[in-house]
Design a protein around this motif. Structure first.
Motif, PDB file in Angstrom:
ATOM      1  N   THR A  35      -5.999   6.421  -4.676  1.00  0.00           N
ATOM      2  CA  THR A  35      -4.722   6.448  -5.414  1.00  0.00           C
ATOM      3  C   THR A  35      -3.599   6.696  -4.407  1.00  0.00           C
ATOM      4  O   THR A  35      -3.742   7.498  -3.480  1.00  0.00           O
ATOM      5  CB  THR A  35      -4.718   7.550  -6.490  1.00  0.00           C
ATOM      6  N   THR A  36      -2.492   5.973  -4.599  1.00  0.00           N
ATOM      7  CA  THR A  36      -1.389   6.067  -3.632  1.00  0.00           C
ATOM      8  C   THR A  36      -0.043   6.113  -4.346  1.00  0.00           C
ATOM      9  O   THR A  36       0.082   5.699  -5.501  1.00  0.00           O
ATOM     10  CB  THR A  36      -1.353   4.849  -2.681  1.00  0.00           C
ATOM     11  N   THR A  37       0.935   6.619  -3.631  1.00  0.00           N
ATOM     12  CA  THR A  37       2.326   6.516  -4.040  1.00  0.00           C
ATOM     13  C   THR A  37       3.050   5.794  -2.919  1.00  0.00           C
ATOM     14  O   THR A  37       2.830   6.097  -1.740  1.00  0.00           O
ATOM     15  CB  THR A  37       2.917   7.921  -4.272  1.00  0.00           C
ATOM     16  N   ARG A  38       3.849   4.816  -3.294  1.00  0.00           N
ATOM     17  CA  ARG A  38       4.552   3.948  -2.339  1.00  0.00           C
ATOM     18  C   ARG A  38       3.578   3.343  -1.330  1.00  0.00           C
ATOM     19  O   ARG A  38       3.889   3.208  -0.151  1.00  0.00           O
ATOM     20  CB  ARG A  38       5.672   4.692  -1.618  1.00  0.00           C
ATOM     21  N   SER A  39       2.403   3.045  -1.792  1.00  0.00           N
ATOM     22  CA  SER A  39       1.374   2.367  -0.982  1.00  0.00           C
ATOM     23  C   SER A  39       1.028   3.102   0.312  1.00  0.00           C
ATOM     24  O   SER A  39       0.591   2.488   1.286  1.00  0.00           O
ATOM     25  CB  SER A  39       1.805   0.923  -0.658  1.00  0.00           C
ATOM     26  N   GLN A  40       1.248   4.417   0.333  1.00  0.00           N
ATOM     27  CA  GLN A  40       0.969   5.206   1.543  1.00  0.00           C
ATOM     28  C   GLN A  40      -0.517   5.550   1.560  1.00  0.00           C
ATOM     29  O   GLN A  40      -0.940   6.529   0.944  1.00  0.00           O
ATOM     30  CB  GLN A  40       1.770   6.513   1.540  1.00  0.00           C
ATOM     31  N   GLY A  73      -2.814  -8.369  -5.648  1.00  0.00           N
ATOM     32  CA  GLY A  73      -2.344  -7.378  -6.607  1.00  0.00           C
ATOM     33  C   GLY A  73      -1.319  -8.004  -7.519  1.00  0.00           C
ATOM     34  O   GLY A  73      -0.587  -8.917  -7.110  1.00  0.00           O
ATOM     35  N   TYR A  74      -1.291  -7.512  -8.716  1.00  0.00           N
ATOM     36  CA  TYR A  74      -0.437  -8.095  -9.738  1.00  0.00           C
ATOM     37  C   TYR A  74       1.033  -7.949  -9.355  1.00  0.00           C
ATOM     38  O   TYR A  74       1.381  -7.133  -8.490  1.00  0.00           O
ATOM     39  CB  TYR A  74      -0.726  -7.401 -11.073  1.00  0.00           C
ATOM     40  N   LEU A  75       1.877  -8.726  -9.995  1.00  0.00           N
ATOM     41  CA  LEU A  75       3.314  -8.716  -9.701  1.00  0.00           C
ATOM     42  C   LEU A  75       3.860  -7.292  -9.715  1.00  0.00           C
ATOM     43  O   LEU A  75       3.650  -6.558 -10.671  1.00  0.00           O
ATOM     44  CB  LEU A  75       4.066  -9.560 -10.743  1.00  0.00           C
ATOM     45  N   GLY A  76       4.510  -6.925  -8.638  1.00  0.00           N
ATOM     46  CA  GLY A  76       5.183  -5.630  -8.575  1.00  0.00           C
ATOM     47  C   GLY A  76       4.265  -4.441  -8.319  1.00  0.00           C
ATOM     48  O   GLY A  76       4.697  -3.292  -8.380  1.00  0.00           O
ATOM     49  N   ALA A  77       3.013  -4.687  -7.981  1.00  0.00           N
ATOM     50  CA  ALA A  77       2.066  -3.565  -7.795  1.00  0.00           C
ATOM     51  C   ALA A  77       2.348  -2.749  -6.537  1.00  0.00           C
ATOM     52  O   ALA A  77       1.956  -1.586  -6.452  1.00  0.00           O
ATOM     53  CB  ALA A  77       0.631  -4.097  -7.758  1.00  0.00           C
ATOM     54  N   GLY A  78       2.997  -3.375  -5.555  1.00  0.00           N
ATOM     55  CA  GLY A  78       3.315  -2.632  -4.324  1.00  0.00           C
ATOM     56  C   GLY A  78       2.802  -3.307  -3.064  1.00  0.00           C
ATOM     57  O   GLY A  78       2.662  -2.652  -2.027  1.00  0.00           O
ATOM     58  N   LYS A  79       2.560  -4.611  -3.111  1.00  0.00           N
ATOM     59  CA  LYS A  79       2.030  -5.332  -1.946  1.00  0.00           C
ATOM     60  C   LYS A  79       3.042  -5.339  -0.794  1.00  0.00           C
ATOM     61  O   LYS A  79       2.698  -5.073   0.349  1.00  0.00           O
ATOM     62  CB  LYS A  79       1.667  -6.779  -2.332  1.00  0.00           C
ATOM     63  N   THR A  80       4.274  -5.659  -1.121  1.00  0.00           N
ATOM     64  CA  THR A  80       5.311  -5.686  -0.083  1.00  0.00           C
ATOM     65  C   THR A  80       5.466  -4.307   0.535  1.00  0.00           C
ATOM     66  O   THR A  80       5.576  -4.165   1.757  1.00  0.00           O
ATOM     67  CB  THR A  80       6.660  -6.135  -0.694  1.00  0.00           C
ATOM     68  N   THR A  81       5.456  -3.305  -0.308  1.00  0.00           N
ATOM     69  CA  THR A  81       5.591  -1.927   0.173  1.00  0.00           C
ATOM     70  C   THR A  81       4.435  -1.585   1.105  1.00  0.00           C
ATOM     71  O   THR A  81       4.628  -0.953   2.140  1.00  0.00           O
ATOM     72  CB  THR A  81       5.613  -0.966  -1.044  1.00  0.00           C
ATOM     73  N   LEU A  82       3.254  -2.031   0.766  1.00  0.00           N
ATOM     74  CA  LEU A  82       2.075  -1.767   1.605  1.00  0.00           C
ATOM     75  C   LEU A  82       2.196  -2.475   2.954  1.00  0.00           C
ATOM     76  O   LEU A  82       1.968  -1.870   4.000  1.00  0.00           O
ATOM     77  CB  LEU A  82       0.798  -2.229   0.898  1.00  0.00           C
ATOM     78  N   MET A 103       5.364  -9.831  -2.152  1.00  0.00           N
ATOM     79  CA  MET A 103       6.651 -10.328  -1.702  1.00  0.00           C
ATOM     80  C   MET A 103       6.883 -11.699  -2.308  1.00  0.00           C
ATOM     81  O   MET A 103       5.969 -12.456  -2.492  1.00  0.00           O
ATOM     82  CB  MET A 103       6.645 -10.496  -0.194  1.00  0.00           C
ATOM     83  N   SER A 104       8.078 -12.023  -2.599  1.00  0.00           N
ATOM     84  CA  SER A 104       8.377 -13.337  -3.109  1.00  0.00           C
ATOM     85  C   SER A 104       9.494 -13.948  -2.289  1.00  0.00           C
ATOM     86  O   SER A 104      10.555 -13.376  -2.143  1.00  0.00           O
ATOM     87  CB  SER A 104       8.823 -13.249  -4.568  1.00  0.00           C
ATOM     88  N   VAL A 105       9.246 -15.114  -1.775  1.00  0.00           N
ATOM     89  CA  VAL A 105      10.286 -15.826  -1.038  1.00  0.00           C
ATOM     90  C   VAL A 105      10.037 -17.295  -1.258  1.00  0.00           C
ATOM     91  O   VAL A 105       8.915 -17.739  -1.381  1.00  0.00           O
ATOM     92  CB  VAL A 105      10.246 -15.478   0.462  1.00  0.00           C
TER      93      VAL A 105
HETATM   94  N1  LIG Z   1       7.818   4.765  -8.360  1.00  0.00           N
HETATM   95  C1  LIG Z   1       7.185   3.989  -7.479  1.00  0.00           C
HETATM   96  N2  LIG Z   1       7.698   2.788  -7.145  1.00  0.00           N
HETATM   97  C2  LIG Z   1       7.029   2.028  -6.246  1.00  0.00           C
HETATM   98  C3  LIG Z   1       5.817   2.457  -5.660  1.00  0.00           C
HETATM   99  N3  LIG Z   1       5.392   1.501  -4.826  1.00  0.00           N
HETATM  100  C4  LIG Z   1       6.288   0.506  -4.875  1.00  0.00           C
HETATM  101  N4  LIG Z   1       7.302   0.816  -5.728  1.00  0.00           N
HETATM  102  C5  LIG Z   1       8.445  -0.004  -6.115  1.00  0.00           C
HETATM  103  O1  LIG Z   1       7.984  -1.024  -6.996  1.00  0.00           O
HETATM  104  C6  LIG Z   1       8.685  -2.241  -6.780  1.00  0.00           C
HETATM  105  C7  LIG Z   1       7.701  -3.380  -6.491  1.00  0.00           C
HETATM  106  O2  LIG Z   1       7.039  -3.120  -5.258  1.00  0.00           O
HETATM  107  P1  LIG Z   1       6.639  -4.303  -4.267  1.00  0.00           P
HETATM  108  O3  LIG Z   1       6.045  -3.677  -3.058  1.00  0.00           O
HETATM  109  O4  LIG Z   1       7.758  -5.247  -4.052  1.00  0.00           O
HETATM  110  O5  LIG Z   1       5.529  -5.028  -5.128  1.00  0.00           O
HETATM  111  P2  LIG Z   1       4.824  -6.454  -4.880  1.00  0.00           P
HETATM  112  O6  LIG Z   1       3.416  -6.303  -5.313  1.00  0.00           O
HETATM  113  O7  LIG Z   1       5.037  -6.918  -3.474  1.00  0.00           O
HETATM  114  O8  LIG Z   1       5.635  -7.366  -5.859  1.00  0.00           O
HETATM  115  P3  LIG Z   1       5.580  -8.979  -6.018  1.00  0.00           P
HETATM  116  O9  LIG Z   1       5.871  -9.568  -4.661  1.00  0.00           O
HETATM  117  O10 LIG Z   1       6.634  -9.263  -7.032  1.00  0.00           O
HETATM  118  O11 LIG Z   1       4.243  -9.359  -6.538  1.00  0.00           O
HETATM  119  C8  LIG Z   1       9.648  -1.975  -5.652  1.00  0.00           C
HETATM  120  O12 LIG Z   1      10.901  -1.647  -6.216  1.00  0.00           O
HETATM  121  C9  LIG Z   1       9.061  -0.760  -4.942  1.00  0.00           C
HETATM  122  O13 LIG Z   1      10.022   0.023  -4.287  1.00  0.00           O
HETATM  123  C10 LIG Z   1       5.305   3.739  -6.046  1.00  0.00           C
HETATM  124  O14 LIG Z   1       4.228   4.189  -5.622  1.00  0.00           O
HETATM  125  N5  LIG Z   1       6.022   4.459  -6.961  1.00  0.00           N
END
Ligand SMILES: Nc1nc2c(ncn2[C@@H]2O[C@H](COP(=O)(O)OP(=O)(O)OP(=O)(O)O)[C@@H](O)[C@H]2O)c(=O)[nH]1
Length: 408
Positions: free
Chosen positions: A261-266, A64-73, A1-3
């Motif tokens: 291994t996960t999809t959408r951090s599930q 986790g690296y930028l955009g890896a799915g931390k916020t989603t998790l 997450m970034s804020v």
């Molecule tokens: N296709 C796909 N997209 C995903 C998955 N998990 C997360 N995303 C998308 O990837 C993007 C980044 O996910 P975040 O959860 O914000 O990642 P983050 O690690 O918190 O990002 P930073 O805070 O920038 O470091 C979002 O648009 C999510 O909806 C996944 O398993 N599959």
């Protein structure tokens, strides 16, 4: 997450609703730690389990690296009914609040309405953002907000967990009410191989791909090598073959971590995978078995290696500890062995002692702790020391250990 962090404003994260009142007594044993900073006195070699304080709140570091799915998790964890009252702490930087809007339960009006550090969440959890990730800062926030069963600390995408973990691990001596439960690293299945190869990409000049310690380490390497659990997320974006390649590369870097291994951090489960990992507790033989199975040659800069050696005698315990101090504190191998520079990120070991209890060893960077395990019925013959880091696969590691043990 970034804020954008702010001292007087809470992030507009989540709609407060009816707070669940869940209280859980956390009783955990945290051993005495040994640090390179304790130069005045050589600490006791083995921490007695009875000395350990109790009633501490576990903290899981989510990296986790930028955009890896931390916020989603985190979003997933915070909306699950897990019966825990979790404090989520975002160690943030950056100039965008856009990513916060992705939180499914966000409320854009919450910031205006509530100039406090914490935002309460629907399932009894709270959320806040801090710049300073120090233990004092977190304890201060916890004091303001009441009691919690659990803390999740989400680091920035560029954080090196090896710098953060010791804050909570070493803090035992400072009277902290927090203990490190584990480090969870998310990686993006689609991009992680590219991230790992950034340190030695084709486009770079030869001298930029190395420092005097060998190939450069990327942030992705550091986040993977220190992890206790690795979630390979965004599995939906890669083929089965690509996913296999990613799993093998990651396993070769970190042979100790649980990988899912996960999809959408599930994740398949929260308990034991993200929460209550006890990754810094006693080391079991099972914990170390994995490490022997990896393909440790797949990554050019970091690997996991297991040193097998015979069980030691009581009189060799001091030499074994000297070996640990020398490799971890001095970053050298005892004795006169030729070797290249090395860097140890994580260490775990189980060393049976003839006629006594086995030694269990945990290490992060230059810190380590040794505790006594339960004595087995039979006489265990084999000791194992698993090292994760740069240059740890050199045969001199074992040769030096054997030599120092034989000298006693
Ligand atoms: N296709 C796909 N997209 C995903 C998955 N998990 C997360 N995303 C998308 O990837 C993007 C980044 O996910 P975040 O959860 O914000 O990642 P983050 O690690 O918190 O990002 P930073 O805070 O920038 O470091 C979002 O648009 C999510 O909806 C996944 O398993 N599959």
């Amino acid at each position: 997450m970034s804020v954008e962090p702010s001292d007087d404003e809470a992030p507009a994260l989540i709609q407060p609703e009816d707070k669940a009142k869940v209280a859980m007594e956390v009783s955990e044993e945290v051993p005495q730690l040994q640090s390179v900073n304790d130069d005045d006195a050589v600490p006791d070699l083995v921490a007695a389990p009875s000395d350990k304080p109790t009633s501490k709140v576990p903290i899981t570091i989510v990296t986790g690296y930028l955009g890896a799915g931390k916020t989603t998790l985190l979003n997933y964890i915070l909306t699950e009914q897990h019966g825990k009252k979790i404090a989520v702490i975002l160690n943030e930087f950056g100039d965008s609040i856009d990513i916060e809007k992705q939180l499914t339960v966000s409320d854009a009006n919450a910031t205006d309405a509530r100039p406090v550090d914490f935002v309460p969440l629907a399932n009894g959890c709270i959320c806040c953002s801090v710049k300073d990730v120090g233990v004092a800062a977190i304890e201060n926030l916890m004091e303001q907000s009441g009691n919690f069963d659990y803390i999740l600390l989400e680091t920035t995408g560029l954080a090196d967990p090896g710098n953060i973990a010791p804050l909570f691990w070493l803090d035992d001596g400072l009277g902290s009410s927090i203990f490190l439960d584990g480090i969870v690293t998310l990686v993006d299945a689609k991009n992680v191989l590219k991230s790992l190869d950034e340190g030695f990409g084709d486009e770079q000049k030869e001298d930029e791909k190395h420092d005097h310690h060998g190939p450069l380490l990327t942030t992705a390497h550091l986040q993977i090598s220190h992890a206790d659990v690795i979630l390979i997320n965004k599995a939906d974006l890669v083929s089965a073959e690509e996913l296999d390649k990613v799993v093998n590369r990651i396993r070769s870097i970190n042979g100790l971590a649980k990988i899912e291994t996960t999809t959408r951090s599930q994740v398949s489960q929260l308990e034991g995978l993200l929460l209550d990992l006890h990754a810094y507790d006693a080391v079991s033989d099972k914990d170390l078995q994995f490490a022997s199975k990896g393909h440790s040659h797949l990554d050019p800069s970091i690997s996991t290696t297991t040193i097998h050696f015979p069980a030691i005698s009581e009189s060799q315990v001091a030499q074994f500890d000297e070996y640990l101090r020398t490799i971890l504190w001095e970053e050298q191998l005892p004795g006169s062995f030729a070797y290249d520079p090395f860097e140890i990120h994580r260490l775990k070991g189980r060393v049976p002692v003839h006629g006594g209890k086995p030694l269990l060893i945990q290490g992060v960077r230059n810190m380590y702790e040794t505790t006594e395990g339960k004595q087995n019925d039979g006489d265990e013959e084999e000791a194992k020391l698993v090292l994760i880091g740069k240059g740890v696969g050199q045969p001199a590691f074992r040769e030096s250990l054997i030599a120092i043990l034989q000298a006693s």
